[in-house]
Design a protein around this motif. Structure first.
Motif, PDB file in Angstrom:
ATOM      1  N   SER A  31       0.741  -1.162   0.150  1.00  0.00           N
ATOM      2  CA  SER A  31       0.191  -0.024  -0.087  1.00  0.00           C
ATOM      3  C   SER A  31       0.813   1.223   0.154  1.00  0.00           C
ATOM      4  O   SER A  31       0.362   2.419   0.017  1.00  0.00           O
ATOM      5  CB  SER A  31      -0.921   0.000   1.118  1.00  0.00           C
ATOM      6  N   GLY A  32       2.076   0.939   0.016  1.00  0.00           N
ATOM      7  CA  GLY A  32       3.290   2.340  -0.330  1.00  0.00           C
ATOM      8  C   GLY A  32       3.597   2.800   1.285  1.00  0.00           C
ATOM      9  O   GLY A  32       3.783   3.972   1.097  1.00  0.00           O
ATOM     10  N   LYS A  33       3.767   2.042   2.268  1.00  0.00           N
ATOM     11  CA  LYS A  33       4.187   2.225   3.573  1.00  0.00           C
ATOM     12  C   LYS A  33       5.686   2.658   3.500  1.00  0.00           C
ATOM     13  O   LYS A  33       6.133   3.863   3.847  1.00  0.00           O
ATOM     14  CB  LYS A  33       4.033   1.155   4.568  1.00  0.00           C
TER      15      LYS A  33
HETATM   16  N1  LIG Z   1       2.853   6.921  -3.695  1.00  0.00           N
HETATM   17  C1  LIG Z   1       3.046   5.955  -4.760  1.00  0.00           C
HETATM   18  N2  LIG Z   1       3.209   6.335  -5.963  1.00  0.00           N
HETATM   19  C2  LIG Z   1       3.502   5.541  -6.976  1.00  0.00           C
HETATM   20  N3  LIG Z   1       3.738   4.199  -7.016  1.00  0.00           N
HETATM   21  C3  LIG Z   1       3.898   3.977  -5.425  1.00  0.00           C
HETATM   22  C4  LIG Z   1       3.244   4.879  -4.418  1.00  0.00           C
HETATM   23  N4  LIG Z   1       3.206   4.024  -3.382  1.00  0.00           N
HETATM   24  C5  LIG Z   1       3.498   2.683  -3.566  1.00  0.00           C
HETATM   25  N5  LIG Z   1       3.755   2.612  -4.827  1.00  0.00           N
HETATM   26  C6  LIG Z   1       4.162   1.333  -5.622  1.00  0.00           C
HETATM   27  O1  LIG Z   1       3.777   0.297  -4.663  1.00  0.00           O
HETATM   28  C7  LIG Z   1       4.860  -0.449  -4.412  1.00  0.00           C
HETATM   29  C8  LIG Z   1       5.031  -1.003  -3.260  1.00  0.00           C
HETATM   30  O2  LIG Z   1       4.977  -0.062  -2.319  1.00  0.00           O
HETATM   31  P1  LIG Z   1       5.811  -0.363  -0.722  1.00  0.00           P
HETATM   32  O3  LIG Z   1       5.788   1.049  -0.113  1.00  0.00           O
HETATM   33  O4  LIG Z   1       6.885  -1.048  -0.931  1.00  0.00           O
HETATM   34  O5  LIG Z   1       4.639  -1.098   0.052  1.00  0.00           O
HETATM   35  P2  LIG Z   1       4.489  -1.474   1.365  1.00  0.00           P
HETATM   36  O6  LIG Z   1       5.875  -1.160   2.341  1.00  0.00           O
HETATM   37  O7  LIG Z   1       3.314  -1.086   2.074  1.00  0.00           O
HETATM   38  O8  LIG Z   1       4.433  -3.203   1.363  1.00  0.00           O
HETATM   39  C9  LIG Z   1       6.262   0.301  -4.786  1.00  0.00           C
HETATM   40  O9  LIG Z   1       7.299  -0.281  -5.388  1.00  0.00           O
HETATM   41  C10 LIG Z   1       5.622   1.231  -5.975  1.00  0.00           C
HETATM   42  O10 LIG Z   1       5.908   0.699  -7.013  1.00  0.00           O
END
Ligand SMILES: Nc1ncnc2c1ncn2[C@@H]1O[C@H](COP(=O)(O)OP(=O)(O)O)[C@@H](O)[C@H]1O
Ligand SMILES: [Mg+2]
Length: 254
Positions: A31-33
């Motif tokens: 989710s983009g954490k």
């Molecule tokens: N704000 C954003 N804008 C564009 N892409 C994003 C964004 N947030 C997440 N992503 C995409 O989603 C993927 C997973 O995000 P991630 O931060 O690693 O998730 P989490 O840590 O919550 O498991 C990233 O590699 C990116 O490709």
């Protein structure tokens, strides 16, 4: 309230998040954490890495070993930990630092420490709690309770902040919460207290609780690319090289 991303590198919302007492970022996997966390660190890199007012320093705890290791060599980084023993030691270090700062405050008769902000940044908090909850919990609880006056802040990421992962004694100290996309309404309630996060897109938007204000909806969370982050990190490590050289020389002569 609505935030849009300014065209420049310096992001308004991230700066606001850096000013909070302690911050929790929660949401489903993917989710983009980590993207948000990297953005926050990236914005902190516009500050000096020393113990002066306005300075920013990090204690990084990285159970997954890959997410924060790029920041290991930064002059801002006081400690980087990825192994279980190191993570415990890093938290002990944060506690000792807090106590040292309280002593300095007592000497100077201050209520709020007059130096840098130190961020204890924990990615995948649940991982830390499943492996060593017994040792780590009292330290985090104490840091969350007394850290603020010493300018020691906790920023943690977690998938779902249920009581088994974040005990209520710790959670009550987090009055700033960012809720990213969740799988269902119940998880959203666990995070921000109301449903809604399950309707957010997979990534890029969030609900944000800040102390003393209504629930905000933040859009367009920016993604700082690996190249952008690497360039910023390289600039700082280049600046720090002469000092590291001097430090090595000093150690040799003493
Ligand atoms: N704000 C954003 N804008 C564009 N892409 C994003 C964004 N947030 C997440 N992503 C995409 O989603 C993927 C997973 O995000 P991630 O931060 O690693 O998730 P989490 O840590 O919550 O498991 C990233 O590699 C990116 O490709
Ligand atoms: Mg992640």
């Amino acid at each position: 309230m609505k935030w849009t991303t300014p065209a420049g590198k310096y992001n308004f919302w991230h700066t606001e998040l850096l000013e909070q007492k302690h911050l929790m970022i929660a949401g489903a996997a993917g989710s983009g954490k980590s993207v948000l966390l990297n953005g926050i660190i990236y914005n902190a890199l516009f500050s000096f890495p020393c113990d002066v007012p306005g300075g920013k320093q990090f204690i990084l705890i990285d159970p997954t070993r890959v997410e924060l290791c790029i920041y290991k060599k930064l002059p801002h980084t006081l400690r980087y930990a990825s192994e279980p023993v190191e993570m415990f030691q890093a938290l002990q270090y944060a506690m000792a630092l807090t106590e040292e700062r309280y002593k300095a405050m007592q000497r100077k008769r201050l209520r709020l420490y007059d130096g840098s902000d130190v961020y204890v940044i924990i990615d995948e908090f649940a991982d830390l709690m499943t492996t060593q909850a017994r040792r780590v919990k009292p330290l985090i609880q104490r840091l969350a309770q007394i850290g603020r006056a010493a300018r020691v802040h906790i920023i943690l990421c977690t998938q779902c902040p249920i009581a088994r992962v974040i005990p209520t004694e710790i959670k009550v100290n987090f009055d700033s919460i960012v809720g990213l996309h969740t799988a269902n309404a119940q998880q959203s309630r666990n995070i921000i207290g109301v449903k809604g996060c399950e309707l957010l897109p997979q990534y890029g938007e969030a609900y944000y609780i800040k102390p003393g204000a209504a629930l905000c909806h933040s859009r367009n969370i920016p993604l700082f690319t690996d190249e952008q982050i690497a360039a910023q990190v390289k600039w700082w490590t280049d600046q720090a090289k002469p000092f590291q050289f001097l430090r090595r020389m000093f150690k040799k002569t003493v």
